[in-house]
Design an enzyme around this catalytic site. Structure first.
Site, PDB file in Angstrom:
ATOM      1  N   LYS A  98       0.810  -1.225   0.000  1.00  0.00           N
ATOM      2  CA  LYS A  98       0.000   0.000   0.000  1.00  0.00           C
ATOM      3  C   LYS A  98       0.844   1.277   0.000  1.00  0.00           C
ATOM      4  O   LYS A  98       0.443   2.296  -0.537  1.00  0.00           O
ATOM      5  CB  LYS A  98      -0.951   0.002   1.199  1.00  0.00           C
ATOM      6  CG  LYS A  98      -1.962  -1.139   1.145  1.00  0.00           C
ATOM      7  CD  LYS A  98      -3.377  -0.633   1.188  1.00  0.00           C
ATOM      8  CE  LYS A  98      -4.370  -1.688   0.755  1.00  0.00           C
ATOM      9  NZ  LYS A  98      -4.342  -2.924   1.562  1.00  0.00           N
ATOM     10  N   GLU A 120      -9.867   6.477   3.275  1.00  0.00           N
ATOM     11  CA  GLU A 120     -10.734   5.467   3.878  1.00  0.00           C
ATOM     12  C   GLU A 120      -9.858   4.278   4.243  1.00  0.00           C
ATOM     13  O   GLU A 120      -8.799   4.083   3.660  1.00  0.00           O
ATOM     14  CB  GLU A 120     -11.795   5.018   2.862  1.00  0.00           C
ATOM     15  CG  GLU A 120     -11.360   3.906   1.886  1.00  0.00           C
ATOM     16  CD  GLU A 120     -10.222   4.304   0.931  1.00  0.00           C
ATOM     17  OE1 GLU A 120     -10.030   5.517   0.711  1.00  0.00           O
ATOM     18  OE2 GLU A 120      -9.516   3.408   0.426  1.00  0.00           O
ATOM     19  N   SER A 386       1.760  -9.807  -0.972  1.00  0.00           N
ATOM     20  CA  SER A 386       1.400  -8.387  -0.846  1.00  0.00           C
ATOM     21  C   SER A 386       1.684  -7.789   0.528  1.00  0.00           C
ATOM     22  O   SER A 386       1.877  -6.584   0.650  1.00  0.00           O
ATOM     23  CB  SER A 386      -0.081  -8.201  -1.199  1.00  0.00           C
ATOM     24  OG  SER A 386      -0.899  -9.070  -0.432  1.00  0.00           O
TER      25      SER A 386
HETATM   26  C1  LIG Z   1      -5.204  -4.048   1.307  1.00  0.00           C
HETATM   27  C2  LIG Z   1      -4.472  -5.298   1.052  1.00  0.00           C
HETATM   28  C3  LIG Z   1      -4.806  -6.143  -0.042  1.00  0.00           C
HETATM   29  C4  LIG Z   1      -5.999  -5.923  -0.924  1.00  0.00           C
HETATM   30  O1  LIG Z   1      -5.988  -4.737  -1.645  1.00  0.00           O
HETATM   31  P1  LIG Z   1      -5.679  -4.686  -3.214  1.00  0.00           P
HETATM   32  O2  LIG Z   1      -5.957  -3.273  -3.558  1.00  0.00           O
HETATM   33  O3  LIG Z   1      -6.584  -5.645  -3.909  1.00  0.00           O
HETATM   34  O4  LIG Z   1      -4.253  -5.047  -3.383  1.00  0.00           O
HETATM   35  C5  LIG Z   1      -4.019  -7.256  -0.278  1.00  0.00           C
HETATM   36  N1  LIG Z   1      -2.970  -7.557   0.519  1.00  0.00           N
HETATM   37  C6  LIG Z   1      -2.627  -6.770   1.572  1.00  0.00           C
HETATM   38  C7  LIG Z   1      -1.463  -7.167   2.412  1.00  0.00           C
HETATM   39  C8  LIG Z   1      -3.362  -5.623   1.876  1.00  0.00           C
HETATM   40  O5  LIG Z   1      -3.012  -4.861   2.921  1.00  0.00           O
END
Ligand SMILES: *Cc1c(COP(=O)(O)O)cnc(C)c1O
Length: 402
Positions: A98, A120, A386
């Site tokens: 993020k 948000e 992610s």
């Molecule tokens: C917020 C989040 C997501 C999902 O958001 P996307 O916009 O679809 O990437 C996925 N993995 C993590 C670790 C997150 O914090």
């Protein structure tokens, strides 16, 4: 840095009207036109400015810790009989992908002369990433968060406050992410001059989906380089990412969308089962609709009321999907799978034991589908990890005995 790359001829990137096929656009209340129009007319020019790119690059390198490693996970590869590379977004400052987007948007906000930031957040990851860059750039920060989420995600609320942000509870509707987004939009309407809205995923009105995808595209830009160094080819056989609104997936796929030999796999949250009534598998359950300013696939009743989504991971608990992904689904360019809560939990335990990496609950959904793909021993698979699992420890611990 390729964030301002010309994608005009691609049928998978945004067109000049802000659409991906029949999805996208900017379906917003009239009161919001000036804000969104300002962004539409200026974002690409700002992203194209070499001094902007230099500043973005330097912060990604020295503050976020990029490039994030591309790690060949040996024991995971052994288990699934393919070469599995993990793109380690979990190692970024604040623990997920993020921050790539919030760094980009705060630099953009500064160039637009804004002094106040709103955002948000659901689980609080985007809120923390926003509060972080606001501290860094000395900007006022207001984060809207559903009152139920404020209770569920106390550690992230504490982080945001420590970073100097004001956290405002959204008390309407289901008191979760979608309601927090509504509150943020309302705030923006009332503060059009001094405020920039840092949206946290690849959804919302044009230009947000394209802008967020470009800031996150540093992920696939690095993958191309790193994979070439490690395997001799920039092109993997598979790219896999989990998908809530679609920002980490958009970043992972961005520089590969027009490489037809690369199979693209997006994994949605199947919750307790796609047809259980407790799921967030938008492409399986959704229909064309409008949510938060974008025309896209959306979970809704026959008279257009949004259906409450469910997922064990707060980051995937959203009833829509970004318009780029709706288009990838509809054109067949991407394969969309879903993983249930239980499959994701099992995959998280597995990665922890096999590789010594505790993944975010969201990322575990992507890991959970390795078992369902027809992988060959020679396949190179790149999976976007992610985020890290620290925020999910309570969930992991409470399911450990199962
Ligand atoms: C917020 C989040 C997501 C999902 O958001 P996307 O916009 O679809 O990437 C996925 N993995 C993590 C670790 C997150 O914090």
């Amino acid at each position: 840095m390729d964030i301002a790359i010309n994608t005009g001829n691609s049928k998978y990137h945004v067109d000049k009207n802000g659409y991906y096929g029949r999805f996208g656009g900017a379906y917003i209340p009239e009161m919001l036109y000036p804000n969104v129009e300002e962004l539409q007319t200026q974002y690409f020019q700002i992203l194209s400015d070499p001094s902007f790119q230099q500043e973005f690059d330097a912060l990604l390198r020295n503050y976020v810790g990029r490039p994030s490693p591309l790690y060949l996970a040996q024991r995971l590869s052994e288990k699934y009989q393919a070469n599995i590379y993990l793109k380690r977004e979990d190692l970024n400052h604040t623990g997920a992908h993020k921050i790539n987007n919030t760094i980009g948007q705060i630099l953009l906000a500064k160039r637009l002369g804004k002094t106040r930031i709103i955002a948000e957040t659901g689980a609080g990851q985007h809120g923390v990433a926003t509060a972080t860059v606001c501290a860094l750039m000395n900007m006022e920060c207001v984060v809207y968060m559903g009152s139920i989420d404020i209770e569920r995600q106390a550690p992230n609320v504490a982080r945001m406050k420590m970073l100097g942000a004001t956290v405002v509870p959204a008390t309407s509707g289901s008191q979760t992410l979608k309601d927090a987004t509504n509150e943020a939009i309302r705030d923006w309407i009332n503060n059009p001059i001094d405020t920039h809205y840092i949206l946290g995923t690849a959804s919302g009105p044009h230009p947000y989906p394209d802008m967020v995808a470009r800031f996150q595209s540093v992920i696939s830009e690095e993958i191309r380089k790193q994979l070439k160094e490690q395997t001799g080819s920039e092109l993997p056989d598979y790219l896999i990412a989990c998908i809530g609104g679609g920002s980490n997936a958009a970043g992972t796929f961005f520089h590969y969308l027009d490489e037809p030999s690369v199979k693209i796999v997006a994994v949605e949250a199947g919750g307790k089962g796609v047809h259980s009534g407790f799921s967030a598998a938008t492409t399986q359950l959704g229909h064309l609709g409008i949510i938060h300013g974008a025309k896209t696939l959306l979970m809704q009743t026959s008279d257009g009321q949004i259906i409450e989504p469910h997922s064990i991971s707060a980051g995937l608990d959203y009833p829509g999907i970004g318009p780029m992904h709706a288009h990838l689904y509809e054109t067949g360019r991407g394969q969309f799978l879903s993983a249930t809560d239980d499959e994701a939990l099992a995959a998280a335990y597995e990665l922890s034991k096999l590789e010594g990496i505790i993944p975010a609950m969201e990322s575990a959904h992507a890991l959970a589908k390795l078992k369902d793909l027809p992988l060959q021993k020679s396949d190179n698979v790149v999976l976007c990890l992610s985020g890290r699992g620290d925020k999910d420890l309570n969930t992991y611990i409470s399911h450990m005995t199962k």
